[in-house]
Scaffold this motif. Structure first.
Motif, PDB file in Angstrom:
ATOM      1  N   VAL A  65      31.730  40.761  58.927  1.00 19.93           N
ATOM      2  CA  VAL A  65      32.254  41.555  60.041  1.00 19.93           C
ATOM      3  C   VAL A  65      31.166  42.469  60.604  1.00 19.93           C
ATOM      4  N   VAL A  66      30.418  43.115  59.736  1.00 20.84           N
ATOM      5  CA  VAL A  66      29.348  43.996  60.201  1.00 20.84           C
ATOM      6  C   VAL A  66      28.277  43.190  60.944  1.00 20.84           C
ATOM      7  N   TRP A  67      27.956  42.011  60.433  1.00 19.96           N
ATOM      8  CA  TRP A  67      26.975  41.147  61.114  1.00 19.96           C
ATOM      9  C   TRP A  67      27.460  40.794  62.517  1.00 19.96           C
ATOM     10  N   VAL A  68      28.738  40.438  62.640  1.00 20.27           N
ATOM     11  CA  VAL A  68      29.303  40.103  63.952  1.00 20.27           C
ATOM     12  C   VAL A  68      29.200  41.300  64.895  1.00 20.27           C
ATOM     13  N   ALA A  69      29.516  42.477  64.390  1.00 22.50           N
ATOM     14  CA  ALA A  69      29.504  43.689  65.224  1.00 22.50           C
ATOM     15  C   ALA A  69      28.093  44.094  65.622  1.00 22.50           C
ATOM     16  N   ASP A  70      27.116  43.728  64.824  1.00 20.47           N
ATOM     17  CA  ASP A  70      25.745  44.212  65.022  1.00 20.47           C
ATOM     18  C   ASP A  70      24.884  43.272  65.865  1.00 20.47           C
ATOM     19  N   GLY A  85      32.542  47.682  74.297  1.00 20.36           N
ATOM     20  CA  GLY A  85      33.426  47.732  73.142  1.00 20.36           C
ATOM     21  C   GLY A  85      33.464  46.377  72.470  1.00 20.36           C
ATOM     22  N   HIS A  86      34.055  46.343  71.303  1.00 19.84           N
ATOM     23  CA  HIS A  86      34.111  45.091  70.547  1.00 19.84           C
ATOM     24  C   HIS A  86      35.386  45.096  69.712  1.00 19.84           C
ATOM     25  N   VAL A  87      36.229  44.093  69.918  1.00 23.16           N
ATOM     26  CA  VAL A  87      37.430  43.905  69.117  1.00 23.16           C
ATOM     27  C   VAL A  87      37.166  42.770  68.137  1.00 23.16           C
ATOM     28  N   ILE A  88      37.309  43.061  66.844  1.00 20.06           N
ATOM     29  CA  ILE A  88      37.142  42.033  65.817  1.00 20.06           C
ATOM     30  C   ILE A  88      38.466  41.897  65.082  1.00 20.06           C
ATOM     31  N   ASN A  89      39.116  40.782  65.282  1.00 21.11           N
ATOM     32  CA  ASN A  89      40.396  40.510  64.637  1.00 21.11           C
ATOM     33  C   ASN A  89      40.167  39.761  63.332  1.00 21.11           C
ATOM     34  N   ILE A  90      40.822  40.211  62.278  1.00 26.68           N
ATOM     35  CA  ILE A  90      40.737  39.503  61.004  1.00 26.68           C
ATOM     36  C   ILE A  90      41.861  38.470  60.971  1.00 26.68           C
ATOM     37  N   GLY A  91      41.479  37.216  61.086  1.00 27.22           N
ATOM     38  CA  GLY A  91      42.434  36.129  61.066  1.00 27.22           C
ATOM     39  C   GLY A  91      42.510  35.507  59.687  1.00 27.22           C
ATOM     40  N   SER A  92      42.548  34.206  59.640  1.00 31.21           N
ATOM     41  CA  SER A  92      42.657  33.483  58.368  1.00 31.21           C
ATOM     42  C   SER A  92      42.451  32.003  58.628  1.00 31.21           C
ATOM     43  N   THR A  93      42.046  31.272  57.595  1.00 27.01           N
ATOM     44  CA  THR A  93      42.057  29.819  57.721  1.00 27.01           C
ATOM     45  C   THR A  93      43.483  29.318  57.942  1.00 27.01           C
ATOM     46  N   ALA A  94      44.485  30.140  57.588  1.00 27.21           N
ATOM     47  CA  ALA A  94      45.885  29.799  57.862  1.00 27.21           C
ATOM     48  C   ALA A  94      46.177  29.775  59.357  1.00 27.21           C
ATOM     49  N   GLY A  95      45.258  30.281  60.161  1.00 29.50           N
ATOM     50  CA  GLY A  95      45.381  30.186  61.603  1.00 29.50           C
ATOM     51  C   GLY A  95      44.822  28.898  62.161  1.00 29.50           C
ATOM     52  N   HIS A  96      44.270  28.071  61.286  1.00 28.02           N
ATOM     53  CA  HIS A  96      43.687  26.793  61.717  1.00 28.02           C
ATOM     54  C   HIS A  96      44.430  25.596  61.140  1.00 28.02           C
ATOM     55  N   VAL A 103      35.027  40.079  72.102  1.00 28.89           N
ATOM     56  CA  VAL A 103      36.186  39.779  71.259  1.00 28.89           C
ATOM     57  C   VAL A 103      35.805  38.691  70.263  1.00 28.89           C
ATOM     58  N   SER A 104      36.064  38.960  68.993  1.00 28.38           N
ATOM     59  CA  SER A 104      35.703  38.032  67.922  1.00 28.38           C
ATOM     60  C   SER A 104      36.847  37.916  66.927  1.00 28.38           C
ATOM     61  N   THR A 105      36.814  36.841  66.150  1.00 32.86           N
ATOM     62  CA  THR A 105      37.713  36.728  65.017  1.00 32.86           C
ATOM     63  C   THR A 105      36.928  36.255  63.806  1.00 32.86           C
ATOM     64  N   VAL A 106      37.231  36.844  62.658  1.00 34.98           N
ATOM     65  CA  VAL A 106      36.653  36.425  61.379  1.00 34.98           C
ATOM     66  C   VAL A 106      37.811  35.915  60.536  1.00 34.98           C
ATOM     67  N   ASP A 107      37.730  34.650  60.137  1.00 36.29           N
ATOM     68  CA  ASP A 107      38.857  33.962  59.512  1.00 36.29           C
ATOM     69  C   ASP A 107      38.515  33.530  58.096  1.00 36.29           C
ATOM     70  N   PRO A 108      38.928  34.315  57.088  1.00 39.26           N
ATOM     71  CA  PRO A 108      38.605  33.983  55.702  1.00 39.26           C
ATOM     72  C   PRO A 108      39.587  32.992  55.083  1.00 39.26           C
ATOM     73  N   GLY A 109      39.073  32.283  54.070  1.00 42.52           N
ATOM     74  CA  GLY A 109      39.928  31.510  53.182  1.00 42.52           C
ATOM     75  C   GLY A 109      40.358  32.381  52.021  1.00 42.52           C
ATOM     76  N   ALA A 148      32.187  34.362  68.758  1.00 40.90           N
ATOM     77  CA  ALA A 148      33.606  34.169  69.077  1.00 40.90           C
ATOM     78  C   ALA A 148      34.451  34.004  67.822  1.00 40.90           C
ATOM     79  N   GLU A 149      33.949  33.236  66.853  1.00 41.28           N
ATOM     80  CA  GLU A 149      34.790  32.886  65.702  1.00 41.28           C
ATOM     81  C   GLU A 149      33.919  32.564  64.498  1.00 41.28           C
ATOM     82  N   VAL A 150      34.309  33.106  63.360  1.00 47.44           N
ATOM     83  CA  VAL A 150      33.661  32.774  62.098  1.00 47.44           C
ATOM     84  C   VAL A 150      34.744  32.343  61.113  1.00 47.44           C
ATOM     85  N   ILE A 151      34.582  31.155  60.537  1.00 47.53           N
ATOM     86  CA  ILE A 151      35.457  30.694  59.461  1.00 47.53           C
ATOM     87  C   ILE A 151      34.646  30.735  58.176  1.00 47.53           C
TER      88      ILE A 151
END
Length: 246
Positions: free
Chosen positions: A215-220, A127-138, A172-178, A228-231
């Motif tokens: 997100v699709v790239w991370v999942a694939d 399985g794969h959990v991808i959490n949508i975070g934010s640069t506000a998390g950094h 487990v991954s997080t994608v963190d957009p600005g 682990a993390e993409v900003i």
């Protein structure tokens, strides 16, 4: 790798969630899309190729979330996208109802969805959990104390979740957009579209499709690869408070 996989996307009625649903469907996945607005879910489902299941519930309602998710098989990929910013005042003037909305959605909602679906992934060993975070998390910024706190929480939950799931086969991954131009700022400013538009004025923000592609790239990635993390930020953004406007 994504063909015929089962992907569940929360908050799919607009913005990043909607674009993620479209991108995964185009990659050949079977979709379960969730959100609070049944009409938008139905409209999106009609547009998507392949098998699509819709679930209407609010992640802030723990019982409703658990009941709705009990109706679907455990997904191969979970995109925890449901989230919002509400209000933009200094903390001493903040609206506690806005704080509750952000904490209940961005943190507790993510936890409820994950807690409900993870046992099935663990039992399957995949399985794969991808959490949508934010640069506000950094980083933090003025007038965003509670929103930033929720996104810092998402980052901490993601890291701890990865540790807890070590050896289970679940990634487990997080994608963190600005800055991404969506309904985000309209919601934050309680429907003030003019004020929301000024957030992106004079710069080229990210689009929801930019994030969905990531997100699709991370999942694939192959199963032995865990991103682990993409900003990801616009070229016109250097930090939460530093942007280049033309």
């Amino acid at each position: 790798m994504l063909v015929d996989s089962h992907v569940l996307v929360t908050g799919a009625t607009s913005g990043i969630g909607r674009s993620c649903a479209i991108a995964f469907a185009e990659a050949g996945a079977r979709l379960t899309i969730t959100g609070r607005r049944a009409d938008r879910l139905a409209e999106l489902a009609d547009e998507l190729p392949g098998e699509v299941t819709t679930l209407t519930f609010d992640v802030r309602d723990r019982d409703a979330t658990r009941a709705a998710l009990a109706e679907v098989p455990s997904p191969d990929v979970l995109v925890n996208n449901a989230g919002l910013a509400a209000g933009f005042e200094p903390i001493q003037d903040g609206d506690e109802a806005d704080w509750d909305a952000m904490l209940d959605t961005n943190v507790k909602g993510l936890l409820t969805v994950s807690r409900t679906l993870l046992p099935g992934m663990i039992a399957r060993g995949n399985g794969h959990v991808i959490n949508i975070g934010s640069t506000a998390g950094h980083e933090a910024y003025p007038n965003g104390a509670v929103y930033c706190a929720t996104k810092h929480a998402v980052g901490a939950i993601t890291k701890s979740m990865r540790m807890d799931l070590l050896g289970t086969g679940v990634r487990v991954s997080t994608v963190d957009p600005g800055l991404v131009e969506t309904e985000f700022s309209v919601v934050r400013f309680h429907g003030d579209a003019d004020r929301a538009a000024r957030v992106y004025e004079g710069l080229d923000p990210l689009t929801p499709d930019d994030i969905a592609e990531t997100v699709v790239w991370v999942a694939d990635r192959p199963r032995h690869v865990q991103v682990a993390e993409v900003i990801i930020t616009p070229t016109d953004q250097a930090s939460a408070t530093m942007v280049h406007r033309r």
